[in-house]
Design an enzyme around this catalytic site. Sequence first.
Site, PDB file in Angstrom:
ATOM      1  N   GLU A 100       4.164  -5.564   7.398  1.00  0.00           N
ATOM      2  CA  GLU A 100       3.431  -4.478   8.052  1.00  0.00           C
ATOM      3  C   GLU A 100       3.836  -4.232   9.500  1.00  0.00           C
ATOM      4  OE1 GLU A 100       0.525  -5.642   4.730  1.00  0.00           O
ATOM      5  OE2 GLU A 100       2.071  -6.606   5.946  1.00  0.00           O
ATOM      6  N   ALA A 116       0.853  -1.183   0.000  1.00  0.00           N
ATOM      7  CA  ALA A 116       0.000   0.000   0.000  1.00  0.00           C
ATOM      8  C   ALA A 116       0.896   1.243   0.000  1.00  0.00           C
ATOM      9  CB  ALA A 116      -0.912  -0.003   1.217  1.00  0.00           C
ATOM     10  N   GLU A 118      -1.605  -9.092  -0.120  1.00  0.00           N
ATOM     11  CA  GLU A 118      -2.997  -9.337   0.271  1.00  0.00           C
ATOM     12  C   GLU A 118      -3.920  -9.332  -0.940  1.00  0.00           C
ATOM     13  OE1 GLU A 118      -3.791  -8.000   4.700  1.00  0.00           O
ATOM     14  OE2 GLU A 118      -2.993  -6.340   3.523  1.00  0.00           O
ATOM     15  N   GLY A 164       0.089  -4.833   1.100  1.00  0.00           N
ATOM     16  CA  GLY A 164      -1.190  -4.816   0.401  1.00  0.00           C
ATOM     17  C   GLY A 164      -1.137  -5.514  -0.944  1.00  0.00           C
TER      18      GLY A 164
END
Length: 263
Positions: free
Chosen positions: A146, A80, A126, A123
């Site tokens: 993370e 992300a 994911e 991200g």
Amino acid sequence: MAGDAVPADAVPADAVPGEFSTLLVDRGPDRLHVRLNRPEVRNAIDQAMIDELHLVCAELEREPRILIISGAGGIFASGADIAQLRERRAADALQGINSGLFGRIARLPMPVIAALDGWALGGGAELAYAADFRIASTTVRLGNPETALGIIPAAGALWRLAELVGEPVAKEIILAGRILNADEALAVHLVTEVHEPGALLAAAHALADRIAKQDPLATRIAKQVFHAPADAHPQADNEAQAVLFESEAKFARMTAFLERKKR
């Protein structure tokens, strides 16, 4: 930021994606290929990309096709966008900005293929976990760092990853920051194929070709029932089969099979 998100239920039914700023999209009769395209930040997933992927989902919900997701420039997604994440607060977390999108991708009617090249972290990882199929290049690096940034992988890794690879490996990745290379990801079945980078997209399309040869309705229903909760079986299976036993495709395909067998 979070206030500009496109929730799953807020995309108009007749929304038609135009020119995207963060995606490259190729459309075919039975598939749609999306390439994440923010090369200046290694395809980091920002709010604009989230919004545009919601538009892609809306299109595929209206007209179900196979989805291939890859990254431009030899990288899937480095994670992300940290600059945006740093500014998000508790209210943003409760909106489930990334988890809402990845859940929507996982629920798409037809199978989703993630073609992973280079970095697939945070991200980006994911997003890959939400796909039905993950294939990789020899350069892939998969993981969820993370906790090193003071947050958790809250967009699916904390439960999808354990389902995919088991609790011990998932905890190594999430709690101890382990990054898997291609061979390691293949060994734990997080990916099912490994190819040289130049052959990755051809392999993704070959997999899509195999899926496309199946009956589309049977494929859609099989995916839906596959993900039904445990207590829904076997009733969900029986009801789904009842629908398919009456379909024209079932009679046509079985008749063709029997005719070939006679030859």
